[in-house]
Design an enzyme around this catalytic site. Sequence first.
Site, PDB file in Angstrom:
ATOM      1  N   ILE A 472       1.070  -1.447   0.161  1.00 10.93           N
ATOM      2  CA  ILE A 472       0.061  -0.014   0.173  1.00 10.93           C
ATOM      3  C   ILE A 472       1.398   1.545  -0.277  1.00 10.93           C
ATOM      4  O   ILE A 472       0.586   2.537   0.675  1.00 10.93           O
ATOM      5  CB  ILE A 472      -1.153   0.380   1.171  1.00 10.93           C
ATOM      6  CG1 ILE A 472      -0.375  -0.173   2.382  1.00 10.93           C
ATOM      7  CG2 ILE A 472      -2.374  -0.619   0.868  1.00 10.93           C
ATOM      8  CD1 ILE A 472      -1.355   0.058   3.654  1.00 10.93           C
ATOM      9  N   PRO A 623      15.363  -0.389   6.384  1.00 14.73           N
ATOM     10  CA  PRO A 623      15.646   0.573   6.747  1.00 14.73           C
ATOM     11  C   PRO A 623      15.590   1.647   5.711  1.00 14.73           C
ATOM     12  O   PRO A 623      14.760   3.434   5.973  1.00 14.73           O
ATOM     13  CB  PRO A 623      17.594   1.283   7.253  1.00 14.73           C
ATOM     14  CG  PRO A 623      18.016  -0.200   6.899  1.00 14.73           C
ATOM     15  CD  PRO A 623      17.274  -0.830   6.059  1.00 14.73           C
ATOM     16  N   LYS A 692       9.355  -6.741  13.964  1.00 15.84           N
ATOM     17  CA  LYS A 692       7.949  -5.954  14.302  1.00 15.84           C
ATOM     18  C   LYS A 692       7.217  -4.605  13.130  1.00 15.84           C
ATOM     19  O   LYS A 692       8.357  -4.277  11.813  1.00 15.84           O
ATOM     20  CB  LYS A 692       8.578  -5.367  15.590  1.00 15.84           C
ATOM     21  CG  LYS A 692       8.271  -6.458  16.476  1.00 15.84           C
ATOM     22  CD  LYS A 692       8.074  -6.675  17.796  1.00 15.84           C
ATOM     23  CE  LYS A 692       9.231  -5.482  18.661  1.00 15.84           C
ATOM     24  NZ  LYS A 692       9.678  -6.292  20.044  1.00 15.84           N
ATOM     25  N   GLU A 696       2.891   1.792  11.751  1.00 17.47           N
ATOM     26  CA  GLU A 696       2.093   2.543  12.962  1.00 17.47           C
ATOM     27  C   GLU A 696       2.662   3.239  14.101  1.00 17.47           C
ATOM     28  O   GLU A 696       2.205   4.174  14.561  1.00 17.47           O
ATOM     29  CB  GLU A 696       0.585   1.840  13.039  1.00 17.47           C
ATOM     30  CG  GLU A 696       0.068   1.488  12.104  1.00 17.47           C
ATOM     31  CD  GLU A 696      -1.046   0.280  12.182  1.00 17.47           C
ATOM     32  OE1 GLU A 696      -2.155   0.559  11.331  1.00 17.47           O
ATOM     33  OE2 GLU A 696      -1.623   0.021  13.262  1.00 17.47           O
TER      34      GLU A 696
END
Lengths: 736, 316
Positions: A472, A623, A692, A696
């Site tokens: 996305i 990164p 992880k 968000e």
Amino acid sequence: MRFDTPATTNPIDQLKVIGQPTDRIDGPLKTTGLARYAYEQHDVVANQAYGYPVGATIAKGRITAMDLAAARRAPGVLTIVTAENAGKLVKGNFNTAKLLGGPEIEHYHQAIAVVVAETFEQARAAAALIAVDYAEEAGSFDLAAARDSAEKPEASDFGGPPDTSVGDFAGAFASAHARLDQTYTTPDQAHAMMEPHATLAAWEGDKLTLWTSNQMIAWGKADVARTLGIGKDKVRLISPFVGGGFGSKLFVRADALLAALGARASGRPVKVALPRPYTFNNTTHRPATIQRIRIGASAEGRITAIGHEGWSGDLPGGAPETAVNQTRLIYAGENRMTATRLAVLHLPEGNAMRAPGEAPGMMALELAMDEMAETLGLDPIAFRTLNETEVDPENPKRPFSQRQLVECYRIGAERFGWDRRRPHPRQVREGRWLVGMGMAAGFRNNLLATSGARVRLGEDGMVTVETDMTDIGTGTYTIVAQTAAEMMGVPLESVIVRLGDSSFPVSAGSGGQWGANNSTAGVYAACVKLREAVAQRLGFNSSDTVFAEGEVRSGNRSVPLAQAAASGALTGEDSIEYGDLAKTHQQSTFAAHFVEVGVDAFTAEVRVRRMLAVCAAGRILNPKSARSQVIGAMTMGVGAALMEELAVDKRRGFFVNHDLAGYEVPVHADIPHQEVVFLDEADPMSSPMKAKGVGELGICGVGAAVANAIYNASGTRVRHYPITLDKLIGGLPENV
Amino acid sequence: MRSFTYERAASPAEAAAAAARQAKAKFIAGGTNLLDLMKLEIETPGHLIDVNGLNLDTIEPTPEGGLRIGALVRNTDLAADPRIRRDYGVLSRALLAGASGQLRNRATTAGNLLQRTRCPYFYDTAQPCNKRKPGSGCSAIGGFSRHLAVMGTSEACIATNPSDMAVAMRVLDAAIETVKPDGAARTIPIAEFHRLPGETPHVENALEQGELITAVTLPKPAGGRHIYRKVRDRASYAFALVSVAAVIGRHGEGRFAVGGIAPKPWRMQAAEAELPRGAKAASAALLAGAKTTHDNAFKLSLVERTLGAVLHEARG
Ligand SMILES: Cc1cc2nc3c(=O)[nH]c(=O)nc-3n(C[C@H](O)[C@H](O)[C@H](O)COP(=O)(O)OP(=O)(O)OC[C@H]3O[C@@H](n4cnc5c(N)ncnc54)[C@H](O)[C@@H]3O)c2cc1C
Ligand code: SF4
């Protein structure tokens, strides 16, 4: 592949490809315009017609009459579909309101018709000719007014229980040395992604193909089948590129259903894009919240009681914004409570937007923490550090899998020059600017979900990955390719990635910042299978086989990888499936956000001058793309702090500023240099990737850091977002 | 968008005559406002007369020592013109504070003067709006009105004029030159160009049906510090909450007009007379009789403070 014990050393740990700041492999397609988004699939099927939606212009009530005659006669019109002639439709599992309304209307701009014509212009012109009469009903549109009627919602997978309680919150709060009891509000917000919801639908017999813009292919496929009452095997979704979603495209929306119905009725492939105003009232939004936070602390600054209550509203049958959730986990404190309440509002459907729960929750909590630190006379970092916890405070037997939050504060403070911050507000003036610094913790949980992939070694030695995972704009293509390259020991150029097609294995999809870790773990599992197949075909002992530099090596034998497929392609397919590690260990991601702002001493305009995020979020797979995720989220955090607000017309029940001129998001000039630091971390509890989410985490806490900096600069504490200049102007120094 | 017919006019007079022949005719210049409104069916012209080819795109000196700006001069070109930058800095700054580079490349001098309000209810054809549909009511009164006007409003409409350029032109005493369908030319001082809503908010300016703007003239340069200060919710690409265009002399005297608070650029001699006494006095005089809503009451102190910033800058 089951993942139920912590990861040990595996091929990903080589970090030859993973962990490198690789450019996006789909970048050239995007910068040259060759990436085809849903509405641009001009040549996948012939004879495409255009659908244009008609939205209800009341918030609640019924259609009493609908005059289609003029529209039917308009030039180029092929068909008009309404609830009356659409056939039986079942509401999707992920939809709160129907995607095609009528005669009952559930919210403003709920779709009530689609006009299909030969050209876009004809469809649009004809849609404007449809005359609708309504019997309008009164509705509930004001959260503050509905607050007292809010009820306890049901527990949910993502939201958790509506009430939590540990110890004696009320008693501990009442007897605390220092107390804070404040109420904060966050407004309704729009995803405001660039690409509107769009779908091209084509029927072939009873089979339906949708080229669409969707984050969660398997959810979408199931809901399309359910809504139309056809078998899942009859539905195919294709969504290779998504021009932003932020949660707005987690679910099938009206564009997909209207395109499918229009195509069925006209016998032609039909494409529908939601006009920009419809992306605000027709789709979902982040619901407004009211949040009451109470914190009690001892004289030295230890939290003895912490309580967080949150109110939000949604259509009947909807769900709450779970703004209290981080407060269950982030700080220590023996006595604690949270409560979530949900009111009925007849505004458009509320739903997930980037970091649902934590984004607005941290905006309030981290502002409260700043206030409490001031009350206690403590530096905001010192106060937070004092209340650090290594375990789930509601369940001390559950440690965090990794928690480097204090390290984030320490490194961030050093890099940002936090020691130059004046503890008392309004001490620094540079010309017309009042200057201040603020910080906040960042916190967002890491979620695990089953994810599958298929990896094929072709006769030409190329490795092709197929999964219904979506990109996305996040960089999925690239990290999936990096994973396969690392696992198969080939250069990135030897990997082809195909995404977003429901004919591929089901992945975790893109949402909740779970996409990167889970989808690459699924690719890892499939690659393990492929490696076994390769070893077997070459007659190697699979346990000591090494895949490196395009070769397969075992003992003193070494064979080019391509040779394994010389007699026919080899395929590995598998899913990652998780055991109980997320139950025994709390998996979260952490950040420290630092912001410096200037507040114009004359006009109260706020300009962000510097931003830094220090993140501890497991292994960073790339990164460069991870940094892009974080700076994008920081930008959204600035928007939330300073300008983003859907203005509710409380008389008629709709969002008034329903275009990008009225709903302001930050522009380049609003955003200064942004610095992002990732701590070196690998979390063996999260997956074989040890990664992880970051997408968000980057937004959680930013808004409060901005708010705290504004306070430090101006001396005015604003508890109601967004912090526009009208809320600051009264507290400024006297005009000259 | 409704179907329309289209023609390219050959001369200003012919353009005006053509516009008078058809009841629902409109001129189209850059199209950056008109086309958006047509897509939403807020404007529904049956016929478009393209004025881009009329050679009205030059900036010439006038015998009086001022400048005559062709109606089709693009905002970008006007802002960059060396004479404008040197002698009418407030105008150049106002233009550059508006819209975006791409839009300014297209937007014209006449089109900018005639751009319509950004009241959000005007943009939603399902909502009552007296300006869009006379007699239907005003949704903004009692609704979301943060951006709307505090001066010059009526019971029928509280919309603002969103132009930055017009605020600077007002402070410079510009005049609008036109040609009517019968070929007659006239000059309208900018103070009289935009109309207050009264009972007829759909009538926004002094032009008659078919009347074409040919140029805007600026009188000879006024000395002093030229300042344009635009205040908005984000740093760029947003309409003004409040803006101040000012030309300030050495002793704090001068002239100023305010944007974002009224249906036209707001300027008053009585307020200018107070300028040497400071922003508080001058804005109090300017804002006498203001009518605010819950949402936009902050504009009163924002005007005072923005004017304060302008006077501070003029001194510095
Ligand atoms: C996203 C966006 C942001 C913007 N931001 C700003 C901003 O911050 N500040 C600002 O001031 N403006 C802003 N604008 C508005 C912009 O300045 C106007 O759209 C532009 O100036 C209009 O000029 P145009 O030539 O394109 O006019 P058109 O759209 O061609 O025409 C506008 C009107 O003028 C009439 N017209 C045109 N020429 C003549 C003529 N010669 N005689 C008589 N009538 C004529 C047309 O019939 C039409 O009614 C913004 C616009 C957009 C789309
Ligand atoms: S303020 Fe004017 S433009 Fe806005 S709704 Fe009222 S009448 Fe229409």
